[in-house]
Design a protein around this motif. Structure first.
Motif, PDB file in Angstrom:
ATOM      1  N   GLU A 136      -0.048  -4.412  -4.647  1.00 50.08           N
ATOM      2  CA  GLU A 136      -1.137  -4.451  -3.675  1.00 50.08           C
ATOM      3  C   GLU A 136      -0.640  -4.283  -2.237  1.00 50.08           C
ATOM      4  O   GLU A 136      -1.372  -3.834  -1.367  1.00 50.08           O
ATOM      5  CB  GLU A 136      -1.897  -5.781  -3.805  1.00 50.08           C
ATOM      6  CG  GLU A 136      -2.744  -5.875  -5.064  1.00 50.08           C
ATOM      7  CD  GLU A 136      -3.356  -7.257  -5.235  1.00 50.08           C
ATOM      8  OE1 GLU A 136      -3.194  -8.076  -4.316  1.00 50.08           O
ATOM      9  OE2 GLU A 136      -3.968  -7.504  -6.280  1.00 50.08           O
ATOM     10  N   ARG A 137       0.615  -4.635  -1.990  1.00 48.99           N
ATOM     11  CA  ARG A 137       1.174  -4.548  -0.637  1.00 48.99           C
ATOM     12  C   ARG A 137       1.847  -3.204  -0.363  1.00 48.99           C
ATOM     13  O   ARG A 137       2.278  -2.946   0.752  1.00 48.99           O
ATOM     14  CB  ARG A 137       2.176  -5.683  -0.429  1.00 48.99           C
ATOM     15  CG  ARG A 137       1.524  -7.058  -0.351  1.00 48.99           C
ATOM     16  CD  ARG A 137       2.548  -8.152  -0.159  1.00 48.99           C
ATOM     17  NE  ARG A 137       1.902  -9.451   0.022  1.00 48.99           N
ATOM     18  CZ  ARG A 137       2.555 -10.610   0.079  1.00 48.99           C
ATOM     19  NH1 ARG A 137       3.873 -10.622  -0.022  1.00 48.99           N
ATOM     20  NH2 ARG A 137       1.893 -11.741   0.241  1.00 48.99           N
ATOM     21  N   GLY A 138       1.953  -2.358  -1.360  1.00 47.06           N
ATOM     22  CA  GLY A 138       2.557  -1.048  -1.152  1.00 47.06           C
ATOM     23  C   GLY A 138       4.045  -1.063  -1.430  1.00 47.06           C
ATOM     24  O   GLY A 138       4.533  -1.897  -2.165  1.00 47.06           O
ATOM     25  N   VAL A 156       7.834  10.736  -2.445  1.00 50.81           N
ATOM     26  CA  VAL A 156       6.635  10.238  -1.774  1.00 50.81           C
ATOM     27  C   VAL A 156       5.464  10.296  -2.755  1.00 50.81           C
ATOM     28  O   VAL A 156       5.481  11.057  -3.719  1.00 50.81           O
ATOM     29  CB  VAL A 156       6.291  11.055  -0.501  1.00 50.81           C
ATOM     30  CG1 VAL A 156       7.416  10.953   0.525  1.00 50.81           C
ATOM     31  CG2 VAL A 156       5.997  12.512  -0.834  1.00 50.81           C
ATOM     32  N   ASP A 157       4.451   9.478  -2.479  1.00 48.14           N
ATOM     33  CA  ASP A 157       3.275   9.447  -3.352  1.00 48.14           C
ATOM     34  C   ASP A 157       2.388  10.668  -3.146  1.00 48.14           C
ATOM     35  O   ASP A 157       1.895  11.260  -4.111  1.00 48.14           O
ATOM     36  CB  ASP A 157       2.449   8.183  -3.082  1.00 48.14           C
ATOM     37  CG  ASP A 157       3.222   6.916  -3.404  1.00 48.14           C
ATOM     38  OD1 ASP A 157       3.893   6.883  -4.442  1.00 48.14           O
ATOM     39  OD2 ASP A 157       3.155   5.961  -2.596  1.00 48.14           O
ATOM     40  N   MET A 161      -0.954   6.751  -9.531  1.00 48.95           N
ATOM     41  CA  MET A 161      -1.013   6.231  -8.170  1.00 48.95           C
ATOM     42  C   MET A 161      -1.213   4.721  -8.199  1.00 48.95           C
ATOM     43  O   MET A 161      -1.970   4.196  -9.011  1.00 48.95           O
ATOM     44  CB  MET A 161      -2.178   6.856  -7.402  1.00 48.95           C
ATOM     45  CG  MET A 161      -1.993   8.292  -7.009  1.00 48.95           C
ATOM     46  SD  MET A 161      -3.368   8.823  -5.936  1.00 48.95           S
ATOM     47  CE  MET A 161      -2.967  10.569  -5.731  1.00 48.95           C
ATOM     48  N   SER A 162      -0.553   4.024  -7.271  1.00 41.46           N
ATOM     49  CA  SER A 162      -0.772   2.595  -7.115  1.00 41.46           C
ATOM     50  C   SER A 162      -2.163   2.362  -6.535  1.00 41.46           C
ATOM     51  O   SER A 162      -2.798   3.277  -5.995  1.00 41.46           O
ATOM     52  CB  SER A 162       0.278   2.003  -6.183  1.00 41.46           C
ATOM     53  OG  SER A 162       0.106   2.499  -4.861  1.00 41.46           O
ATOM     54  N   THR A 163      -2.631   1.136  -6.630  1.00 40.85           N
ATOM     55  CA  THR A 163      -3.947   0.790  -6.077  1.00 40.85           C
ATOM     56  C   THR A 163      -4.029   1.084  -4.573  1.00 40.85           C
ATOM     57  O   THR A 163      -5.007   1.673  -4.106  1.00 40.85           O
ATOM     58  CB  THR A 163      -4.280  -0.681  -6.365  1.00 40.85           C
ATOM     59  OG1 THR A 163      -4.289  -0.882  -7.789  1.00 40.85           O
ATOM     60  CG2 THR A 163      -5.638  -1.056  -5.788  1.00 40.85           C
ATOM     61  N   PRO A 164      -3.016   0.690  -3.760  1.00 40.50           N
ATOM     62  CA  PRO A 164      -3.080   1.018  -2.330  1.00 40.50           C
ATOM     63  C   PRO A 164      -3.080   2.520  -2.060  1.00 40.50           C
ATOM     64  O   PRO A 164      -3.759   2.980  -1.136  1.00 40.50           O
ATOM     65  CB  PRO A 164      -1.817   0.356  -1.760  1.00 40.50           C
ATOM     66  CG  PRO A 164      -1.470  -0.706  -2.719  1.00 40.50           C
ATOM     67  CD  PRO A 164      -1.864  -0.176  -4.061  1.00 40.50           C
ATOM     68  N   LYS A 216      -4.328   4.845  -4.016  1.00 38.17           N
ATOM     69  CA  LYS A 216      -5.687   5.302  -4.330  1.00 38.17           C
ATOM     70  C   LYS A 216      -6.646   4.986  -3.180  1.00 38.17           C
ATOM     71  O   LYS A 216      -7.512   5.797  -2.846  1.00 38.17           O
ATOM     72  CB  LYS A 216      -6.189   4.653  -5.610  1.00 38.17           C
ATOM     73  CG  LYS A 216      -5.497   5.147  -6.881  1.00 38.17           C
ATOM     74  CD  LYS A 216      -6.024   4.400  -8.098  1.00 38.17           C
ATOM     75  CE  LYS A 216      -5.327   4.847  -9.381  1.00 38.17           C
ATOM     76  NZ  LYS A 216      -5.786   4.063 -10.557  1.00 38.17           N
ATOM     77  N   ALA A 217      -6.485   3.814  -2.582  1.00 37.21           N
ATOM     78  CA  ALA A 217      -7.340   3.430  -1.461  1.00 37.21           C
ATOM     79  C   ALA A 217      -7.107   4.333  -0.258  1.00 37.21           C
ATOM     80  O   ALA A 217      -8.058   4.725   0.431  1.00 37.21           O
ATOM     81  CB  ALA A 217      -7.080   1.967  -1.085  1.00 37.21           C
ATOM     82  N   PHE A 218      -5.843   4.692  -0.011  1.00 40.24           N
ATOM     83  CA  PHE A 218      -5.527   5.578   1.112  1.00 40.24           C
ATOM     84  C   PHE A 218      -6.115   6.968   0.875  1.00 40.24           C
ATOM     85  O   PHE A 218      -6.697   7.576   1.784  1.00 40.24           O
ATOM     86  CB  PHE A 218      -4.016   5.670   1.311  1.00 40.24           C
ATOM     87  CG  PHE A 218      -3.617   6.356   2.579  1.00 40.24           C
ATOM     88  CD1 PHE A 218      -3.522   5.648   3.774  1.00 40.24           C
ATOM     89  CD2 PHE A 218      -3.355   7.718   2.602  1.00 40.24           C
ATOM     90  CE1 PHE A 218      -3.172   6.287   4.958  1.00 40.24           C
ATOM     91  CE2 PHE A 218      -3.006   8.367   3.770  1.00 40.24           C
ATOM     92  CZ  PHE A 218      -2.917   7.644   4.957  1.00 40.24           C
ATOM     93  N   VAL A 219      -5.987   7.460  -0.347  1.00 40.71           N
ATOM     94  CA  VAL A 219      -6.531   8.777  -0.685  1.00 40.71           C
ATOM     95  C   VAL A 219      -8.049   8.780  -0.538  1.00 40.71           C
ATOM     96  O   VAL A 219      -8.639   9.739  -0.019  1.00 40.71           O
ATOM     97  CB  VAL A 219      -6.113   9.184  -2.114  1.00 40.71           C
ATOM     98  CG1 VAL A 219      -6.915  10.387  -2.595  1.00 40.71           C
ATOM     99  CG2 VAL A 219      -4.620   9.481  -2.172  1.00 40.71           C
ATOM    100  N   GLN A 220      -8.702   7.706  -0.971  1.00 39.56           N
ATOM    101  CA  GLN A 220     -10.159   7.641  -0.843  1.00 39.56           C
ATOM    102  C   GLN A 220     -10.578   7.631   0.620  1.00 39.56           C
ATOM    103  O   GLN A 220     -11.588   8.249   0.988  1.00 39.56           O
ATOM    104  CB  GLN A 220     -10.698   6.401  -1.556  1.00 39.56           C
ATOM    105  CG  GLN A 220     -12.211   6.375  -1.650  1.00 39.56           C
ATOM    106  CD  GLN A 220     -12.776   7.582  -2.375  1.00 39.56           C
ATOM    107  OE1 GLN A 220     -12.333   7.906  -3.492  1.00 39.56           O
ATOM    108  NE2 GLN A 220     -13.734   8.267  -1.762  1.00 39.56           N
TER     109      GLN A 220
END
Length: 222
Positions: free
Chosen positions: A16-18, A68-69, A204-207, A209-213
């Protein structure tokens, strides 16, 4: 079982923290990407980001090797191993000192640009490579008098009157028009799609995915 549950909680918290690891080009990072990062930090203050600056080909390689992601670039190299999601347009413009002759006439040919001292990004950057290839194809003589690795620095040298440049419209801020002139080149140079590239099949990690959204929500209408 308690140990397993504790370990799962630690792993979940770490995810969750990246970090969210991102690579992009030196023109996108201080402008388009900066806006997204500011919003993301407000929404997810506990998540940290890792951002790397590189040219277009280097960004692609960083994504391919999993270093990189995601990458954020224009006109990416296509491949079966990469996903590309276009989100915004990448248009190129001419920037010239105030009162420069090119600002007072319609530019109809690259010959008119090649005849003036040029201030450009470093070798291997996509727009410079495109221009130089076209100059050579037409047999045009040209001179690059300043090479820099930042569009913001290029703008400052143009404002000094040292030469002209070609770069992305996304790098032009509203206050820049007080320092130099801007002319669109969409009738001469391609307007390309820019967006996210990621490695096909990589989770992709949850963070991330949030950044991409957030990228989608902010840029999809650009």
């Amino acid at each position: 079982l308690e140990g397993i549950d504790s370990l799962s909680s630690i792993i979940s918290l770490a995810e969750e923290r990246g970090p969210v690891t991102i690579a992009s080009t030196p023109d996108i990072i201080p402008h388009t990407l900066l806006t997204i990062v500011q919003k993301f930090n407000e929404l997810y203050p506990a998540v940290y980001l890792r951002i790397q600056s590189a040219n277009r080909n280097e960004v692609t390689n960083l994504v391919r090797t999993g270093e990189v992601d995601i990458g954020i670039i224009q006109h990416p190299e296509r491949g079966d191993d990469l996903n590309f999601e276009p989100l915004f347009l990448y248009e190129r413009v001419l920037i010239a000192p105030l009162n420069h002759p090119l600002l007072n006439s319609t530019i109809t040919s690259l010959d008119e640009i090649a005849s003036w001292p040029l201030i450009m990004m470093g070798r291997g950057t996509y727009t410079r490579l495109m221009l130089e290839t076209e100059f050579r194809r037409r047999g045009l003589e040209y001179e690059i008098i300043v090479e820099l690795d930042s569009m913001d620095m290029i703008k400052r040298y143009v404002a000094l009157g040292m030469g002209i440049s070609v770069g992305p419209r996304l790098a032009i801020d509203p206050t820049d028009h007080e320092s130099f002139g801007v002319v669109g080149l969409a009738h001469m140079l391609p307007v390309e799609q820019a967006g996210i590239i990621n490695l096909r099949g990589k989770t992709m990690s949850t963070p991330t995915k949030a950044f991409v959204q957030l990228l989608r929500d902010t840029l999809s209408l650009s």
